[in-house]
Motif scaffolding. Structure first.
Motif, PDB file in Angstrom:
ATOM      1  N   UNK A  34       0.943  -1.187   0.032  1.00 23.24           N
ATOM      2  CA  UNK A  34      -0.030   0.096   0.203  1.00 23.24           C
ATOM      3  C   UNK A  34       0.686   1.351  -0.001  1.00 23.24           C
ATOM      4  N   UNK A  35       0.426   2.462  -0.872  1.00 28.61           N
ATOM      5  CA  UNK A  35       0.964   3.572  -0.734  1.00 28.61           C
ATOM      6  C   UNK A  35       0.500   4.279   0.602  1.00 28.61           C
TER       7      UNK A  35
ATOM      8  N   UNK B  38       1.267   6.776   2.397  1.00 29.60           N
ATOM      9  CA  UNK B  38       1.506   8.262   2.230  1.00 29.60           C
ATOM     10  C   UNK B  38       0.403   8.776   1.358  1.00 29.60           C
ATOM     11  N   UNK B  39      -0.149   8.138   0.362  1.00 27.96           N
ATOM     12  CA  UNK B  39      -1.016   8.679  -0.743  1.00 27.96           C
ATOM     13  C   UNK B  39      -2.353   8.340   0.058  1.00 27.96           C
ATOM     14  N   UNK B  40      -2.651   7.142   0.682  1.00 25.39           N
ATOM     15  CA  UNK B  40      -3.818   7.028   1.417  1.00 25.39           C
ATOM     16  C   UNK B  40      -3.866   8.179   2.344  1.00 25.39           C
ATOM     17  N   UNK B  41      -3.072   8.667   3.137  1.00 28.10           N
ATOM     18  CA  UNK B  41      -3.309   9.398   4.076  1.00 28.10           C
ATOM     19  C   UNK B  41      -3.659  10.591   3.544  1.00 28.10           C
ATOM     20  N   UNK B  42      -2.875  11.013   2.479  1.00 32.38           N
ATOM     21  CA  UNK B  42      -3.241  12.295   1.588  1.00 32.38           C
ATOM     22  C   UNK B  42      -4.541  12.332   1.329  1.00 32.38           C
ATOM     23  N   UNK B  43      -5.173  11.185   0.800  1.00 40.07           N
ATOM     24  CA  UNK B  43      -6.373  11.193   0.188  1.00 40.07           C
ATOM     25  C   UNK B  43      -7.577  11.196   1.422  1.00 40.07           C
ATOM     26  N   UNK B  44      -7.076  10.896   2.517  1.00 36.87           N
ATOM     27  CA  UNK B  44      -7.997  10.502   3.706  1.00 36.87           C
ATOM     28  C   UNK B  44      -8.719   9.415   3.768  1.00 36.87           C
ATOM     29  N   UNK B  45      -8.153   8.523   3.216  1.00 42.44           N
ATOM     30  CA  UNK B  45      -8.881   7.137   3.288  1.00 42.44           C
ATOM     31  C   UNK B  45      -8.360   6.531   4.652  1.00 42.44           C
ATOM     32  N   UNK B  46      -9.375   6.255   5.614  1.00 44.76           N
ATOM     33  CA  UNK B  46      -8.972   5.697   6.793  1.00 44.76           C
ATOM     34  C   UNK B  46      -8.322   4.588   6.876  1.00 44.76           C
TER      35      UNK B  46
ATOM     36  N   UNK C 140      -8.547  -0.095   3.336  1.00 43.07           N
ATOM     37  CA  UNK C 140      -6.922  -0.393   2.830  1.00 43.07           C
ATOM     38  C   UNK C 140      -6.971  -1.860   2.717  1.00 43.07           C
ATOM     39  N   UNK C 141      -7.579  -2.781   3.231  1.00 44.08           N
ATOM     40  CA  UNK C 141      -7.585  -4.268   2.866  1.00 44.08           C
ATOM     41  C   UNK C 141      -8.172  -4.517   1.571  1.00 44.08           C
ATOM     42  N   UNK C 142      -9.209  -3.707   1.252  1.00 41.72           N
ATOM     43  CA  UNK C 142      -9.853  -3.919   0.045  1.00 41.72           C
ATOM     44  C   UNK C 142      -8.836  -3.487  -1.150  1.00 41.72           C
ATOM     45  N   UNK C 143      -8.268  -2.272  -0.903  1.00 41.13           N
ATOM     46  CA  UNK C 143      -7.470  -1.868  -1.935  1.00 41.13           C
ATOM     47  C   UNK C 143      -6.441  -2.795  -2.238  1.00 41.13           C
ATOM     48  N   UNK C 144      -5.702  -3.270  -1.094  1.00 44.07           N
ATOM     49  CA  UNK C 144      -4.597  -4.062  -1.179  1.00 44.07           C
ATOM     50  C   UNK C 144      -4.941  -5.340  -2.010  1.00 44.07           C
ATOM     51  N   UNK C 145      -6.228  -5.930  -1.837  1.00 48.06           N
ATOM     52  CA  UNK C 145      -6.637  -7.100  -2.589  1.00 48.06           C
ATOM     53  C   UNK C 145      -7.242  -6.767  -3.848  1.00 48.06           C
ATOM     54  N   UNK C 146      -6.938  -5.724  -4.467  1.00 45.09           N
ATOM     55  CA  UNK C 146      -6.979  -5.317  -5.696  1.00 45.09           C
ATOM     56  C   UNK C 146      -8.689  -4.948  -6.007  1.00 45.09           C
ATOM     57  N   UNK C 147      -9.369  -4.207  -4.980  1.00 45.64           N
ATOM     58  CA  UNK C 147     -10.787  -3.951  -5.352  1.00 45.64           C
ATOM     59  C   UNK C 147     -10.813  -2.502  -5.005  1.00 45.64           C
ATOM     60  N   UNK C 148     -11.569  -2.063  -6.037  1.00 44.24           N
ATOM     61  CA  UNK C 148     -11.720  -0.550  -6.126  1.00 44.24           C
ATOM     62  C   UNK C 148     -12.621  -0.029  -4.791  1.00 44.24           C
ATOM     63  N   UNK C 149     -12.554   1.139  -4.345  1.00 42.20           N
ATOM     64  CA  UNK C 149     -13.469   1.199  -3.087  1.00 42.20           C
ATOM     65  C   UNK C 149     -14.218   2.724  -3.386  1.00 42.20           C
TER      66      UNK C 149
ATOM     67  N   UNK D 130      -5.510   0.504  -8.165  1.00 41.16           N
ATOM     68  CA  UNK D 130      -4.031   0.669  -8.621  1.00 41.16           C
ATOM     69  C   UNK D 130      -3.481   1.916  -8.292  1.00 41.16           C
ATOM     70  N   UNK D 131      -4.172   3.069  -8.093  1.00 40.92           N
ATOM     71  CA  UNK D 131      -3.440   4.162  -7.923  1.00 40.92           C
ATOM     72  C   UNK D 131      -2.862   4.184  -6.316  1.00 40.92           C
ATOM     73  N   UNK D 132      -3.292   3.242  -5.484  1.00 42.68           N
ATOM     74  CA  UNK D 132      -2.826   3.050  -4.252  1.00 42.68           C
ATOM     75  C   UNK D 132      -1.897   2.151  -3.809  1.00 42.68           C
ATOM     76  N   UNK D 133      -1.423   1.247  -4.707  1.00 39.17           N
ATOM     77  CA  UNK D 133      -0.596   0.321  -4.655  1.00 39.17           C
ATOM     78  C   UNK D 133       1.022   0.562  -5.409  1.00 39.17           C
ATOM     79  N   UNK D 134       1.958   0.046  -4.665  1.00 37.46           N
ATOM     80  CA  UNK D 134       3.241   0.262  -4.950  1.00 37.46           C
ATOM     81  C   UNK D 134       3.575  -1.135  -5.621  1.00 37.46           C
ATOM     82  N   UNK D 135       3.776  -1.425  -6.935  1.00 37.44           N
ATOM     83  CA  UNK D 135       4.149  -2.770  -7.490  1.00 37.44           C
ATOM     84  C   UNK D 135       5.623  -2.970  -7.324  1.00 37.44           C
TER      85      UNK D 135
END
Lengths: 315, 315
Positions: free
Chosen positions: A157-158, A160-168, A173-182, A192-197
């Motif tokens: 997970x990125x 820094x970007x998550x915190x800037x975007x205000x996603x708690x 976070x778990x969904x994003x990591x699992x490849x699910x849009x939220x 994809x915008x919140x993952x560091x490949x």
């Protein structure tokens, strides 16, 4: 990810090579996909550990018999072996009509649903571990290449970007990591915008019969492997062009120009024999391609496996 | 005359047995005939000395896929191997429609003429060294048996009868000896009436899927060999009946009652495995048939040959 060649001869089978069929096996061997299905493909599968129950989908590149005559028998056997799960078949429309005709006339009974998607109208398709797209080739009949790109690769997970975007922190976070849009506070956030490949998604391009490799220029961008026919060698260039086929130097030159890291040649004319001292020999195909290509050149043979590791190299 | 089994499994291929196909080879190996053509038959042929150029005709017993899915590929390969001589195909009408559909949709191109004769309307057919006739069987789809009877056997002229009939010595005698009917003074004289046969013509009956062997009672008269399916053993009698198949004891009992000298069983369910110590085993089929049949019992296997000598015995 693994490629397992089930047939590598063009036109007719030989004692050493069956007509075209390629298995693409997912990481962890969850499912596998069949690209083309020449006559006797089900016989070849019997000699592997592949099961028709874990076959995720079939892709047919074009309507010529050496790429599809094995379909009715393979589908019938899948039914007799107890398959009930629906099966996706991506193929030119004529294949659907031919199977319908076979079902009606030859009483092919399938105890599972066949989800037919016509190649002519293939959308970007997400299936199992892959995103699949299509390119048009040039042959005597409409012919297609399919690319298989990994959908999920290891990523962190990125934060820094998550915190800037205000996603708690938490389930989102778990969904994003699992490849699910939220969706958060009414706004959609693509995973994809919140993952560091850690690695680039692997991509394999598998082509039908084709006399113009350059058509694949854009389609091959970022591909690790290009699987392409090399029916002939350059001395048969005229016959190749007439029959809508490629020759070794032509394909390898293209792969060199397109900077494809790994080139696997297949679909050899029965005239190129195995074994030392034969003329013409399959070694002629290899030498000709090698002379113009500096990447990792491989010649397919029946039951040969190519494992692509996470870094995009052949194991 | 020789039978060469190219496939002996029912329904699906196994590692040891392909689906149904049988080659009947003429004396002196002039031509051969293919009875049924399951998927992969052309692959099996590659492992024999048979050539698609000397294939005299194809006979299909019924429309189920394990008896006919190999047709398009075999015909296409015959063309690619340079065959130009017309080929006779005796099969249920649906096969013609299916091949037409395949030619139209899958662009099957044949550089030779296909002389189609529908099984539903098969006349007594003289072809090469054989006279062929047909009997109806009982199965889930219309199914047929074909008998192949030698047309010409070594024979001498019945001089006495010729003189009594007033047929003058000369070219007419030569024609009769060559097996040609003649017309003399407006009257037709069948050759068979003026020949003294040294041996009885040999006759082989080859059957499609069938759950009622007794239907063959008259058809088997004077036959040397009966080739019949034995998909199951008696413990599977219920399943056999439901699927329109026979079991070993049923076929062998019939052959005993009909005094068939040689019984060759084939078309075994994949459940009957080869090798000692397996259960159920192909030996179970043999034992069950042997228990009720006193003739020459044979179990077919892929690539097994049976040569029938002039006296009607297996060599």
């Amino acid at each position: 990810m693994e490629l397992l060649f089930l047939g590598t001869s063009s036109g007719t089978p030989t004692k050493d090579r069956n007509v075209t069929a390629i298995a693409l096996i997912e990481s962890q061997r969850k499912n596998w996909y069949l690209i083309d299905c020449g006559e006797g493909t089900q016989h070849q599968i019997l000699r592997t550990s592949l099961s028709l129950n874990s076959l995720g989908a079939i892709f047919i590149t074009h309507i010529h018999g050496d790429h599809c005559y094995g379909l009715p028998g393979l589908l019938a056997s899948a039914g007799m072996q107890g398959r009930t799960a629906p099966l996706t078949l991506v193929a030119p429309k004529a294949i659907r009509d031919w199977l319908s005709s076979t079902q009606a006339l030859i009483k092919l009974y399938l105890p599972f649903e066949l989800n037919f998607i016509s190649s002519e109208e293939l959308p970007i398709l997400d299936l199992g571990q892959f995103t699949i797209s299509l390119a048009k080739l040039s042959h005597r009949a409409p012919s297609y290449a399919y690319s298989f790109t990994e959908r999920k690769v290891e990523a962190s997970l990125n934060i820094e970007k998550l915190r800037v975007s205000g996603i708690p922190q938490g389930p989102l976070w778990g969904k994003l990591r699992a490849g699910i849009n939220i969706i958060h506070q009414g706004q959609e956030y693509p995973f994809a915008e919140f993952l560091l490949y850690e690695q680039k998604p692997r991509k394999i391009v598998i082509c039908g019969d084709n006399d113009s490799p350059e058509l694949l220029k854009d389609f091959c961008i970022d591909s690790n492997i290009l699987v392409h026919e090399s029916t002939y060698t350059e001395d048969m260039a005229e016959k190749a062009a007439k029959a809508g086929h490629s020759y070794a130097k032509q394909v390898a030159s293209f792969a060199e120009r397109a900077s494809v890291p790994i080139l696997i040649l297949t679909h050899f004319s029965p005239r190129y024999q195995l074994g030392t001292g034969t003329t013409p020999s399959i070694d002629d195909v290899h030498c000709e391609a090698q002379s113009v290509y500096s990447g990792n050149l491989q010649l397919a043979s029946d039951f040969k496996r190519f494992q692509l590791d996470k870094s995009g190299n052949l194991k």
